[in-house]
Design a protein around this motif. Sequence first.
Motif, PDB file in Angstrom:
ATOM      1  N   GLU A 102      38.419 -72.169  55.311  1.00 13.20           N
ATOM      2  CA  GLU A 102      39.834 -71.792  55.679  1.00 13.20           C
ATOM      3  C   GLU A 102      40.275 -72.749  56.659  1.00 13.20           C
ATOM      4  O   GLU A 102      41.407 -73.225  56.595  1.00 13.20           O
ATOM      5  N   HIS A 106      43.738 -74.639  56.468  1.00 12.23           N
ATOM      6  CA  HIS A 106      44.835 -74.388  57.386  1.00 12.23           C
ATOM      7  C   HIS A 106      44.905 -75.015  58.517  1.00 12.23           C
ATOM      8  O   HIS A 106      46.103 -74.900  59.457  1.00 12.23           O
ATOM      9  N   PHE A 126      49.038 -74.862  50.235  1.00 17.41           N
ATOM     10  CA  PHE A 126      49.370 -74.348  51.369  1.00 17.41           C
ATOM     11  C   PHE A 126      50.066 -75.296  52.360  1.00 17.41           C
ATOM     12  O   PHE A 126      49.384 -76.346  52.920  1.00 17.41           O
ATOM     13  N   THR A 129      49.062 -79.082  52.302  1.00 13.55           N
ATOM     14  CA  THR A 129      47.646 -79.005  51.779  1.00 13.55           C
ATOM     15  C   THR A 129      47.474 -78.637  50.363  1.00 13.55           C
ATOM     16  O   THR A 129      47.748 -77.566  49.884  1.00 13.55           O
TER      17      THR A 129
END
Length: 165
Positions: A102, A106, A126, A129
């Motif tokens: 994660e 992020h 995301f 990404t």
Amino acid sequence: MKLGLISDTHGHVPFTVAALRILFEQGVDAILHSGDIGSPAIVPLFLGTPTSFVFGNVDYDTQALRNSIAEHQFTCCDRFGELPLEEVNIALLHGDDSLRLEQAIHGGDYQLVIHGHTHERRLEWFADTLVVNPGAVYRANPRSVATINLPDRTVQHFDIAPSTN
């Protein structure tokens, strides 16, 4: 640059040979293995193509794997690889450490995050990404690998044909 993506070979030589046949036919320039290599016997199958490996949660004998990777002049990234290629910052990890996965997705440091572990394909954006799981060579239905073109980050997954092995 075209990269081949492979994961979760789990030491299964015949399935890995079939997977690599697909990647070689696609003309990949390099290969990234996102963990659960499973056996030092897997490593020499990649000869002829620059390959980077990370360890997964079932890569118990990391020293034997590390030795085989070094012997065949490949790159061992241990549990996490940071690879800047074609002006794309790439994170390579297995994905069993969900917090680290994660953070890579992020955290804003990587334009491409490649992982395995789930034995399921993934292609998800995301922000800027791209997260890719090529699927798995072993214990998956279908078994699969992927390619990605850099720097544009176009991805294609390929099923590995069923085998009687």
